[in-house]
Structure formats: C-alpha cells, structure tokens
Design a protein around this motif. Structure first.
Motif, short mmCIF file in Angstrom:
data_model
loop_
_atom_site.label_atom_id
_atom_site.label_comp_id
_atom_site.label_asym_id
_atom_site.label_seq_id
_atom_site.Cartn_x
_atom_site.Cartn_y
_atom_site.Cartn_z
N GLY A 1 -7.14 25.90 11.26
CA GLY A 1 -7.97 25.20 10.41
C GLY A 1 -9.51 25.51 10.83
O GLY A 1 -9.79 26.54 11.07
N ASP A 2 -10.19 24.54 10.90
CA ASP A 2 -11.64 24.70 11.05
C ASP A 2 -12.03 25.28 12.54
O ASP A 2 -12.91 25.71 13.06
N GLN A 3 -10.84 25.17 13.41
CA GLN A 3 -11.01 25.62 14.79
C GLN A 3 -10.73 27.01 15.13
O GLN A 3 -10.36 27.67 16.10
N TYR A 4 -10.40 27.95 14.01
CA TYR A 4 -9.76 29.16 14.08
C TYR A 4 -10.72 30.08 14.61
O TYR A 4 -10.23 30.77 15.55
N SER A 5 -11.90 29.92 14.35
CA SER A 5 -13.01 31.19 15.08
C SER A 5 -13.10 30.82 16.55
O SER A 5 -12.66 31.98 17.15
N ASP A 6 -13.23 29.70 16.93
CA ASP A 6 -13.10 29.70 18.48
C ASP A 6 -11.76 29.83 19.07
O ASP A 6 -11.71 30.56 20.01
N ALA A 7 -10.66 29.35 18.54
CA ALA A 7 -9.46 29.79 19.02
C ALA A 7 -9.00 31.25 19.02
O ALA A 7 -8.62 31.92 19.87
N ALA A 8 -9.68 32.28 17.82
CA ALA A 8 -9.42 33.44 17.70
C ALA A 8 -10.11 34.04 18.89
O ALA A 8 -9.69 35.12 19.44
#
Length: 667
Positions: A196-203
């Motif tokens: 979700g919204d955490q995708y950028s950091d997780a990626a």
C-alpha cells in the motif's frame, strides 16, 4: 548476506501441504495425486459437460514452470469411444504443471476447457516426494493472473486473494531462500500488492538488500533498474544502475535495447540504414539465439529486419535486400515477404522480373525454416500450434509464388512447389486452383486435369471457368452433359454442406427495411417498393474493396443459376464511394470484366461526403459497416445477411443459393 536478506523478507507460515492440485471429480483423469517430475502421465480427457462437446479434434496444452521459467508443450490426444487419451512427460525440472484442452484447429481456439475456470493444475514432486524449487511460487502466480507473472489468458475471472499470493511466496523463500535472484521480480510485484502506501520505502529497502547478494546477473540488475525507473521514479539511481549494466555487459540485453530504441527514433535515411547494419553486426542475432531468454528480444530483430528490408526494397537495393534472408527466422521472413513481395506482386507495383528472383530465394528460405517455432512467441502458442500457423503461412506464400510464376509463364518451374503445399493448402484457393489447371495444360499433363477438377469440387473451391471446364471434360468422357449438376453435387462433402446450411439457418433474420430508390448504372431509377413478392439479393461493394471484387465470380455463379427465375433478382450496390469520378470507374471496371450484374449507386450523404445512405441504414441493423456485405430480402424484409468473403466462389454461390431456396420454400 543472502540468508540475512531472506530473514528480513520472510514471514512465518504453517507447514506446506503435500498435494497442491485438484482432488474432486474432473473431466481430466488418468493419474492420481501430484505428478512426479521425470515421469510420464497417462492423460484421459472426457469432454462431457464441458465446452468442447462435439468438437471433432481435441488437443491438450501443458504449461510448466521449469527452473523459474514458464514453458509450454503439446499434449497429443487420440479419441476412443468419446474419451481422449494421451500421455505427457513431466520434465525433471518441472515444479508445476497445468493443462487446458482446446480444439485442434488453430482457427477455433477461442473456446477452451480449463475446468470451468478452476484450472487443471498441480505442484509436482521429485522422485523423493519433495516439492521442487519454484513449485510454491508457481502455485501463487499462476492462480493470480492480475499479478502479471503467470500465464496470461488461461483463466477468465479466477484470481486468488492477495494474502494467498503473499503466503505462497514466503513459503517458496522458506524452502528455497537461495533462489531469490530467480524470483525477485515476482516478489516485488507481491510487495507492491501488499504494501500500500508503504510500498516506496519497502521497495527501496528490498532493492538495497537484493543488490547486496553476490553473483547477480544482468537480468537481476535490470529488474532493479526498472523498479527504480518505473515504480519509484528515481531517475538518478536508475541511470546509475544502467551505466553499470552497460559497462559490465556491453553486448547484453540493455545495450541491445538501448541501441535499438536510438535507431528506431532516427529518420529513415542512409544514416539509419548504416546504423541498423552496425547494430546487427554488434548484436548478431546468432548470439541472441543462444540465450533468447535474456531480454526476450525477438521483437527487436523482427522490427529491425522489417524496417531494414522495406527500406532496401524501396531503394531498389535488391542485392542488399536478399543478403539478410539467411539471418531471419520464419516469422520475420513471412512478414517481409508479405509487405514487400506479395504487395508488389498483387498490386503490380514492381515488374515481375524484379520480384521473381527475390520471391524464389525467400520461398526457399521459408521452406527450410518452417519448423523453427518462431511463432511460439514465448508461451502464447505451443510448438504444434506454432508449426500449424507456419504451415498455413507457407501455403499462402507458396500460392503467391506459384501465381507469380504462372503469370510469367514459367509453368514447369511451378510443379515442385505444388509438392510443398500442405494437403489443406493444395485446393483451398480458387485462384491457385484455376492456375493449376492452366499449368497442367501447359506442361502436357492434361490427363490429370479431370481428377484435379474433381478434387477442387470436393473442396468446394471452384470458379465459373473451372466449372465450365469440368462440364466440358465430363461431356467428353461420358458423351453427354445430362446429369452433370447431380454429379457435381455428389462430389461435394455432405458434412460441409450440412454445416453451411446449419449456419445459414442460424443467421436468418426478420427485419423490416425502409424503402429506398437508387440510380442504376444505366441511369434508370430502381425503387425497392417494386420488389414485392420477390427474393432480392443485395451485394454492397466498392471499387476500392479487394475482397468485394474477389467475391464477384461466386456471385456470378449465383446470378447465372437464377437468371431465368423471375422470383429472384440480384443488385450490386456500389457504396462508400467518394469523389466525382467513381461512377466512371465503375463503368470502366465492368466494361473490362464479364460480369452480368445489375449495378446500383448508393445515394450520396452530404454529411459523410460519401455515397453510403442506404448502406448506412442496413449497417445499423447488423452493427457492422464492413464490406462486402450480402443482404437478402423477401417482400421488403431483410431475411439474411452475411459479411466478408470466404475465398471460394462455389461456396459463396452455395450459400446464396441455399438461402434463396429456403425462402422460396416458405409458405
């Protein structure tokens, strides 16, 4: 470091089940439990209750996940008492297999049996009863088409939950953490799905960890680059990675694609042609064929050769044009032939003497490469389907080449090419059939003409001239012409005729038509109100429409059959014409051709600036503005309509005749 990365990304899951696949009663049987890699499966398929009931020939398709790559294979089947039997060898590295069943005819693959959208699918086991690397991953991505990592087009609506995909991916990593480099693209697709919204950091976190794994190859770096560029919009990191990739792999997939795109943007001039030649020297197709999975860049060479060959042909550099034939695969040769040779031959845009040596060389090359499987397009088609597509395309190009040779009166030279036509292609084209008769006459093979004419009638691909010749030969052989019509009908396939009749009956309509008045080619006004009590066949056509004019011989056969029948009339309505000279073109066309047609001009539409008023009304009835279009009226009511042209004059005549007879038989 690798284990550390896996620990970061893994979630704890329960124990894996031993059997992943169907256990309920199924139309597919013959084996139980999970298939074992390296063994042969007995296949039994019962179409009862499924979409393939009544299909004459059925074949199977197997999708396999072998060492983290999708592959496809044929499953040949034979029928016995309504059940289709076959066997399939499961490769030793196959971790997952799914089957579907389709009609054997590649033109009828719109229908398939995939177990009512539940799938015929299993995770396989090795010889020790353990699941293979990739099995759990395939079980996830195959059943989640929306993820875009499985086999597209297998399911219609089936799609497992996001949570299930996540669970099975982590299961894969739990058992085979060392294989993250082979599945990172799938893993990151799942991360995007679940973060979700955490995708950028997780990626960013996962990419950093992934790039720390030693021994990565170009494909892995490309995955990371694309994530930065297209998912995270981080141009700086993407460019940095790309520079590293280009430096370490100067002749790899990234360099190949970058060079191709640069050349693609160039204007078509000598600089582009020189750059294209250099590209093919720097990135030889022979090297790519050793590792076609690297970048899957078949389309690059297809596009490159297509543009290069078109330019060379346009420049009349025929020696240069021919110099690339040996490097092209069958699919590319087929397209280059279609666009350059066939188009020039059909439209008479180049002298036959110019086309002839090029056509000959290309046909010889295509015959050598017809089994190269270039039509597979990854897993879109099976090897068998790819061969069948190539066979049909080769038949088409051989037909064009034979017709070219016939036009050049090189009759003896045509004979070997007939031997290379498939059984299905030999009598399937009316122009080729007519040429074959001419060739037999010119080469001293008159004794074969009668049997060839009979075969053409059996295939129901006969022109008026051929039918007249058959009647002449029949009369010479039997000393009379009586019984000829019955003889011709006896040769035709009753099964095909019944299928045609079934289709015609299904296409009957009952739609009232608004009366109209049109001008004839002789200047007479024709009013549809005067057709009361008659069956009227309308053929909508145009001077610019090739298929329309190709259908005229078949329509002439129907016109001739009902020439003395006062209850039946034929009108050929020229439609979708524009400009102020089309009427003169029509008159000139019929002055040069021996068609005895009643020609009408469609009324002019000021809004569309085209003569299409009457046809536009009809087009709304069947929601199709394409031509040729046949419409059959009875008492001012549209009772039948069909579009396009089947390619056979005699089949078209049979279709029109059957509709007329049906309508005449009505009370």
């Amino acid at each position: 470091m690798r284990n550390k990365f896996v620990i970061i990304v893994m979630l704890l899951c329960g124990l894996a089940v031993n059997v992943l696949g169907q256990e309920e009663k199924s139309r597919l049987s013959g084996f139980t439990g999970s298939p074992v890699a390296g063994t042969r499966l007995e296949i039994q398929y019962d179409p009862t209750g499924g979409p393939l009931v009544g299909k004459e020939a059925i074949t199977g398709v197997a999708y396999m996940y072998n060492d983290y790559c999708w592959e496809v294979a044929d499953v040949d089947l034979s029928e016995y008492k309504g059940i289709w039997y076959g066997n399939f060898y499961v490769p030793r590295n196959c971790a997952f297999v799914a089957f579907k069943f389709v009609p054997k005819d590649v033109n009828d693959m719109g229908v398939a049996d995939n177990n009512d959208d539940k799938g015929f699918m299993w995770v396989t086991l090795d010889q020790n009863g353990q699941q293979l690397p990739g099995g759990r991953l395939a079980w996830a991505i195959f059943r989640k088409p929306s993820l875009g990592k499985g086999v597209m087009g297998y399911f219609n609506q089936y799609d497992i939950s996001d949570e299930a995909v996540e669970m099975w991916m982590y299961k894969e990593l739990e058992y085979f953490p060392q294989n993250m480099p082979k599945m990172f693209d799938c893993f990151m697709a799942m991360v995007k799905l679940r973060s979700g919204d955490q995708y950028s950091d997780a990626a960013r976190r996962y990419i950093t960890q992934f790039l720390s794994i030693p021994g990565l190859g170009e494909q892995q770096y490309l995955w990371a680059r694309d994530l930065y560029r297209f998912e995270l919009r981080d141009t700086e990191k993407a460019d940095s990675l790309e520079q590293m990739i280009l430096a370490n792999y100067p002749h790899g997939a990234a360099a190949r694609f970058k060079t191709f795109k640069t050349i693609e943007q160039m204007p078509l001039d000598d600089v582009k042609l020189d750059s294209t030649r250099k590209f093919l020297a720097d990135f030889p197709i022979s090297e790519w064929r050793k590792h076609p999975e690297q970048g899957q860049h078949a389309f690059i060479y297809y596009s490159t050769f297509r543009v290069l060959e078109e330019a060379l042909f346009a420049k009349h550099d025929y020696e240069g044009f021919a110099s690339w034939f040996d490097q092209m695969n069958f699919q590319t040769l087929n397209e280059v032939y279609r666009w350059n040779i066939f188009r020039m031959f059909k439209l008479k845009l180049s002298p036959d003497e110019v086309i002839y040596p090029l056509s000959t060389a290309m046909i010889e090359e295509m015959m050598k490469k017809q089994d190269d499987l270039s039509f597979m397009e990854d897993v879109r088609y099976t090897p068998g389907q790819a061969r069948e597509i190539a066979r049909r395309q080769l038949d088409d190009k051989l037909t064009s080449h034979i017709l070219l040779l016939t036009r050049m009166e090189k009759y003896e030279e045509t004979l070997p090419y007939f031997e290379n036509l498939s059984k299905e292609g030999l009598y399937s084209n009316s122009d080729l059939n007519e040429a074959y008769i001419q060739i037999l006459e010119k080469t001293g093979n008159r004794s074969k003409i009668f049997s060839v004419l009979e075969e053409c009638v059996r295939e129901n691909v006969v022109t008026p001239a051929m039918l007249e010749m058959l009647k002449k030969v029949y009369t010479e052989k039997y000393g009379k012409s009586e019984g000829f019509e019955e003889y011709v009908q006896s040769l035709k396939s009753m099964k095909e005729l019944e299928e045609m009749k079934k289709e015609v009956k299904a296409g009957l309509t009952n739609v009232a038509v608004e009366p109209f008045v049109l001008e004839s080619m002789t200047g007479k006004k024709v009013n549809s109100k005067d057709w009361k009590g008659k069956i009227v066949v309308l053929d909508f056509w145009a001077t610019w429409c090739g298929p329309c004019k190709m259908a005229f011989p078949g329509m002439q056969m129907a016109v001739d059959k009902y020439a003395k029948d006062k209850e039946v009339e034929f009108y050929f309505i020229a439609t979708q014409e524009s400009g102020d000279k089309y009427k003169q073109k029509i008159k000139e066309y019929f002055a040069k051709n021996d068609f005895t047609f009643n020609v009408l001009y469609d009324n002019y539409n000021e809004k569309s600036q085209s003569a299409n008023v009457v046809f536009s009304r009809f087009a709304k009835m069947f929601n199709d503005s394409g031509i040729p279009r046949k419409v059959i009226l009875k008492d001012g009511v549209m009772r039948y309509t069909s579009g396009g042209y089947c390619g056979s004059p005699s089949k078209l005549a049979d279709e029109i005749s059957y509709v007329i007879e049906l309508l005449k038989a009505e009370k």
